[in-house]
Design an enzyme around this catalytic site. Structure first.
Site: not given
Length: 401
Positions: A73, A202, A276
């Site tokens: 993304k 996250h 990530e």
């Protein structure tokens, strides 16, 4: 990874090999020098330069022992995806389109994490069809959905990290199980026979604090222990998320993460640690050149219009708190007079303003302004507002030697 040097592997990667790639010397004029030659060749509209050499440098500096799964993304440029695939990264995909883009490059589905805790059913069914078998969840309802649409999928329990208001984007306001929800969510998966492979978190995107990683890793270990207490099979994956910023901030975060993993997971050597990263790879590898298409002089004030703006790739100003510092592409004389300048984007909306009161030398229509660090949440989140299409902004591939 293919045979030969990392650069040779990248140059023959899907998304790169069929496109022209320009070489330049980083130690001489760098990307601005390359951009000047591109502009002089007759290019008349905004363009990005993607430095593939920078991608390799960043890959070499990534956290040892932590496998990167690039967050698509952040920037879905096919050449970037292909380069990272050639370097051996995995991919964090959040939708069917993102999975399709990665699979189309020849990436094996085992290198993809469907890292979206709340997925549309049709997207989840597509993941099942192509063999993407690892996804995140943080609600009982998602457990039932995965069981119904993709019963062979393994789960990563997404937990909420410590509060991190310093982050550009605090994802904890939208995703992540609270501490008192961990056991019920583990039991929900256990009841329906879905395997929980591990834990993800996250801490937020683009944050300046590093201590939050210690707290998040501690909470992840607590979830591992809770699963063991429930008699569940041993978890094997710790996903430390993304939000990393290249440079000194990353070095400090890496130090904290290594220490916390050793302290909390040192007795579980078989646990695979993954991350990530999105902006870590994308942000500094892209540079934008935008052309001055209009000008107005009002006394000592200067107003310019350029052919990219906040509805295009410069949407990162509003979406990602990007601070634009445009520089003329043309080499200027030292000490040249500057003027308080406003730079507008090309649309008719007055909100399409890039900088106000910014000191620039006198510019002319047809000259160029350069914006550094334009890879994170730029073209991937631009629009077609007012007929100015972000997709029309070309990306030129280059590698530094």
């Amino acid at each position: 990874m293919g045979a030969g040097s990392p650069m040779q592997s990248v140059l023959v990667a899907a998304g790169v090999k069929d496109r022209k790639v320009l070489a330049f010397r980083r130690s001489v004029e760098g990307v601005p020098g390359l951009m000047r030659s591109i502009a002089a060749s007759g290019v008349c509209s905004a363009f990005h330069v993607l430095d593939l050499g920078r991608i390799i440098d960043l890959h070499n500096r990534w956290l040892p022992g932590v496998r990167p799964y690039y967050a698509v993304k952040c920037n879905p440029e096919p050449a970037l995806l292909g380069a990272l695939a050639a370097l051996g990264t995995g991919f964090d995909c959040a939708s069917r389109v993102e999975i399709q883009a990665v699979v189309a490059l020849g990436v094996h589905p085992s290198r993809i994490v469907y890292a979206n805790p709340c997925k549309p059913e049709e997207h989840l069914k597509y993941a099942s069809q192509v063999g993407v078998n690892l996804t995140t969840y943080d609600s009982v309802e998602e457990v039932a959905k995965v069981k119904r649409c993709h019963p062979s999928c393994e789960l990563l329990l997404r937990i909420k990290g410590p509060e991190n208001s310093h982050a550009k984007v605090d994802l904890g306001t939208k995703y992540g199980a609270h501490a008192d929800e961990v056991v019920p969510l583990l039991r929900a998966a256990q009841r329906v026979g879905l395997a929980v492979a591990g834990v993800s978190f996250h801490v937020g995107s683009g944050g300046s604090r590093t201590d939050v990683y210690s707290g998040a890793i501690q909470a992840a270990r607590a979830a591992f222990d809770a699963a063991a207490a429930l008699g569940m099979p041993p978890m094997r994956v710790l996903d430390i998320g993304g939000g990393f910023v290249a440079g000194a901030a990353f070095d400090e975060a890496a130090r904290v993460i290594r220490g916390a993993i050793e302290q909390r997971f040192g007795d579980l050597p078989r646990v695979e640690v993954i991350g990530e990263p999105g902006r870590y790879f994308a942000e500094t590898a892209f540079t934008l050149a935008a052309r001055v298409i209009g000008k107005r002089t009002r006394g000592d004030l200067r107003e310019y219009w350029i052919d990219d703006g906040v509805y295009g790739s410069l949407n990162c100003i509003r979406m990602d708190d990007y601070v634009p510092r445009p520089k003329p592409l043309t080499v200027r004389c030292h000490g040249e007079k500057t003027f308080a300048s406003t730079v507008f984007g090309p649309t008719c909306d007055s909100l399409d303003t890039v900088v106000t009161g910014y000191q620039l030398p006198e510019m002319s229509v047809g000259e160029w302004l350069v914006f550094d660090d334009m890879g994170a949440y730029t073209t991937g989140s631009g629009t077609n507002f007012n007929g100015f299409r972000t997709s029309d902004i070309n990306t030129i591939l280059a590698y530094s030697i």
